[in-house]
Scaffold this motif. Structure first.
Motif, mmCIF file in Angstrom:
data_model
loop_
_atom_site.group_PDB
_atom_site.id
_atom_site.type_symbol
_atom_site.label_atom_id
_atom_site.label_comp_id
_atom_site.label_asym_id
_atom_site.label_seq_id
_atom_site.Cartn_x
_atom_site.Cartn_y
_atom_site.Cartn_z
ATOM 1 N N ILE A 52 0.875 -1.181 0.000
ATOM 2 C CA ILE A 52 0.000 0.000 0.000
ATOM 3 C C ILE A 52 0.908 1.225 0.000
ATOM 4 O O ILE A 52 1.659 1.447 0.944
ATOM 5 N N LYS A 53 0.847 1.995 -1.076
ATOM 6 C CA LYS A 53 1.765 3.125 -1.229
ATOM 7 C C LYS A 53 1.016 4.454 -1.240
ATOM 8 O O LYS A 53 -0.173 4.516 -1.571
ATOM 9 N N ALA A 54 1.724 5.491 -0.856
ATOM 10 C CA ALA A 54 1.159 6.835 -0.902
ATOM 11 C C ALA A 54 0.880 7.214 -2.351
ATOM 12 O O ALA A 54 1.590 6.768 -3.270
ATOM 13 N N PRO A 55 -0.155 8.020 -2.594
ATOM 14 C CA PRO A 55 -0.445 8.428 -3.973
ATOM 15 C C PRO A 55 0.663 9.297 -4.539
ATOM 16 O O PRO A 55 1.495 9.841 -3.795
ATOM 17 N N THR A 56 0.669 9.425 -5.842
ATOM 18 C CA THR A 56 1.651 10.286 -6.502
ATOM 19 C C THR A 56 1.217 11.739 -6.356
ATOM 20 O O THR A 56 0.164 12.132 -6.835
ATOM 21 N N PHE A 57 2.029 12.520 -5.654
ATOM 22 C CA PHE A 57 1.688 13.923 -5.429
ATOM 23 C C PHE A 57 2.060 14.756 -6.655
ATOM 24 O O PHE A 57 3.061 14.474 -7.324
ATOM 25 N N PRO A 58 1.281 15.793 -6.952
ATOM 26 C CA PRO A 58 1.656 16.704 -8.045
ATOM 27 C C PRO A 58 2.893 17.507 -7.679
ATOM 28 O O PRO A 58 3.342 17.508 -6.521
ATOM 29 N N GLU A 59 3.456 18.186 -8.655
ATOM 30 C CA GLU A 59 4.708 18.920 -8.441
ATOM 31 C C GLU A 59 4.585 19.980 -7.348
ATOM 32 O O GLU A 59 5.550 20.293 -6.670
ATOM 33 N N SER A 60 3.386 20.529 -7.178
ATOM 34 C CA SER A 60 3.204 21.592 -6.196
ATOM 35 C C SER A 60 3.121 21.080 -4.766
ATOM 36 O O SER A 60 3.098 21.853 -3.817
ATOM 37 N N VAL A 61 3.075 19.746 -4.582
ATOM 38 C CA VAL A 61 2.984 19.152 -3.244
ATOM 39 C C VAL A 61 4.229 18.323 -2.998
ATOM 40 O O VAL A 61 4.491 17.338 -3.699
ATOM 41 N N ALA A 62 5.021 18.707 -1.982
ATOM 42 C CA ALA A 62 6.284 18.025 -1.715
ATOM 43 C C ALA A 62 6.077 16.714 -0.969
ATOM 44 O O ALA A 62 6.695 15.698 -1.278
ATOM 45 N N ASP A 63 5.229 16.712 0.041
ATOM 46 C CA ASP A 63 5.000 15.515 0.842
ATOM 47 C C ASP A 63 3.627 15.596 1.487
ATOM 48 O O ASP A 63 2.873 16.542 1.275
ATOM 49 N N GLY A 64 3.298 14.577 2.266
ATOM 50 C CA GLY A 64 2.012 14.534 2.953
ATOM 51 C C GLY A 64 2.170 13.947 4.338
ATOM 52 O O GLY A 64 3.256 13.523 4.737
ATOM 53 N N THR A 65 1.065 13.909 5.072
ATOM 54 C CA THR A 65 1.049 13.361 6.421
ATOM 55 C C THR A 65 -0.043 12.313 6.516
ATOM 56 O O THR A 65 -1.156 12.516 6.013
ATOM 57 N N VAL A 66 0.270 11.180 7.159
ATOM 58 C CA VAL A 66 -0.747 10.149 7.375
ATOM 59 C C VAL A 66 -1.757 10.701 8.374
ATOM 60 O O VAL A 66 -1.442 10.931 9.544
ATOM 61 N N ALA A 67 -2.986 10.932 7.906
ATOM 62 C CA ALA A 67 -4.005 11.553 8.763
ATOM 63 C C ALA A 67 -4.764 10.511 9.572
ATOM 64 O O ALA A 67 -4.810 10.586 10.801
ATOM 65 N N THR A 68 -5.363 9.526 8.879
ATOM 66 C CA THR A 68 -6.198 8.542 9.579
ATOM 67 C C THR A 68 -6.098 7.176 8.903
ATOM 68 O O THR A 68 -6.273 7.068 7.689
ATOM 69 N N TRP A 69 -5.823 6.154 9.701
ATOM 70 C CA TRP A 69 -5.949 4.782 9.229
ATOM 71 C C TRP A 69 -7.369 4.322 9.533
ATOM 72 O O TRP A 69 -7.802 4.333 10.695
#
Length: 412
Positions: A5-22
């Motif tokens: 299970i992998k994080a989605p591919t972020f667009p160029e304007s988004v560097a990273d993300g945070t796991v909000a809720t499992w």
């Protein structure tokens, strides 16, 4: 077979993300296309869905962890069933229970012998989170019966009812006068990004705000006259005030293209289209979804689009595509009762319109004092690109169009 299970591919304007809720725990069954985990970025919440039926076997990134595009979040056992995972739990608990059973009850009375638990009793225990090793059996040879499990479930349900009384009594001193209670929570990525952009806008722009006021009586009368027919004709879409302002803004932007432009380095970019951002308040913070090509939209399409965006914002379902771009923004603080404000420009745009509360005020009309429903309009703009004349002319155009809505239809 294990599926990553992998994080989605972020667009160029988004560097990273945070796991909000499992939304699932290890060992729980998952169906194909079912929501597993939410990833929060500084713009939207992105959903990660299951690729196949199976069981969530492992969580690699916990809630609050930062993840990069395509990074591993967890693993899914394709084709596995959840029945195997819960069945192993009582077995793992049994040794500990049996070792402690002599201290709790005489042999044969404790549930260390839960191997002889009936299927019905075991199912009820698993569904209600009952630890059978802690139960005292009343059946033959200390067997835990279905009635024993049901009694434990009832006791568990009643326990929380008593707990609030005790906790409330214990918490009472915290509400006494003189105590200074504080609560510290982390800022969401969205709110942090909004804060950063607002500070950036104020520090990098020569921002100025100009005001005007508009008599809302003509629009209110038109809306009152046709709102029922409008809703019936357009399949439940309600006629509000925002569509009139979007329509008037589009026409004013055509006449003052500088207000619809943006600055890119040392270049001025004039947009030959009107993508209107509509500021929407959500639990996560302020978001600005965009009405694409608003110049071609009818009043019903504008109202329907804004209504859909509002629902998505509350549910956290807005996509990056729906929030990117925009050549001009409208913010309506009037829905919260704001009478006057100075909105902050959303870069790289160069202007933003602030709507406010409709307030009845005495106005001079043809030498007579008349009570009219008035609204203050505020236009904040980047003075590096937009001169005062353009800003004032823009607001006067909007005022003229709103005070005589027929002009919107006649294009005059």
């Amino acid at each position: 077979m294990a599926i990553e299970i992998k994080a989605p591919t972020f667009p160029e304007s988004v560097a990273d993300g945070t796991v909000a809720t499992w939304h699932k725990k290890p060992g729980e069954a998952v169906k194909r296309d079912e929501l597993i985990v939410d990833i929060e970025t500084d713009k939207v919440v992105m959903e990660v869905l299951a690729e196949a039926d199976g069981v969530l076997s492992e969580i690699v990134k916990n809630e609050g962890d930062t993840v990069l595009s395509g990074e591993l979040l967890g693993k899914l056992d394709e084709g596995a069933t959840a029945s195997a995972a819960p069945a192993a739990a009582p077995a793992a608990e049994a040794p500990a229970a049996s070792s402690s059973a002599p201290a709790q009850a005489p042999a044969g009375e404790a549930a260390g012998e839960d191997a002889i638990l009936s299927p019905a009793a075991r199912k009820i225990a698993e569904e209600n989170g009952i630890n059978v090793a802690s139960l005292r059996g009343t059946g033959k040879d200390g067997r835990v019966t279905k009635e024993d499990v049901v009694a434990a479930v009832e006791a568990k349900k009643n326990a929380p009812a008593a707990a609030p009384t005790q906790s409330a009594a214990g918490a009472a001193p915290a509400l006494q006068a003189g105590d200074r209670v504080e609560k510290r929570v982390p800022m969401t990525r969205l709110r942090a990004k909004v804060a950063s952009r607002l500070v950036e806008a104020q520090s990098s722009m020569a921002m100025l705000t100009t005001f005007n006021e508009v008599n809302m009586k003509p629009v209110m009368e038109l809306r009152s006259k046709y709102k029922d027919l409008f809703e019936k004709t357009h399949n439940g879409v309600r006629l509000g005030f925002m569509s009139f302002f979007v329509k008037a803004a589009v026409e004013a932007l055509k006449r003052q293209p500088g207000v619809n432009a943006s600055i890119d380095g040392n270049d001025i970019v004039y947009h030959g289209y009107q993508d209107i951002g509509v500021a929407v308040s959500s639990d996560r913070g302020l978001v600005v979804p965009v009405l694409r090509n608003a110049e071609f939209m009818s009043l019903a399409e504008i109202e329907g689009g804004i209504s859909d965006y509002g629902k998505k914002a509350k549910a956290g379902k807005l996509t990056l595509e729906e929030m990117q771009g925009g050549t001009f923004t409208i913010s309506n603080g009037g829905v919260f009762g704001s009478l006057l404000s100075t909105p902050i420009v959303n870069p790289p745009q160069t202007a933003i319109l602030g709507m406010h509360k409709i307030q009845e005020r005495p106005m001079a009309v043809n030498g007579q004092v008349v009570i009219l429903p008035m609204m203050y309009l505020a236009l904040s703009y980047d003075h590096r690109l937009i001169d005062g004349k353009e800003a004032v002319t823009f607001l006067v155009t909007m005022k003229d169009l709103l005070e005589d809505p027929a002009r919107l239809l006649l294009d005059i």
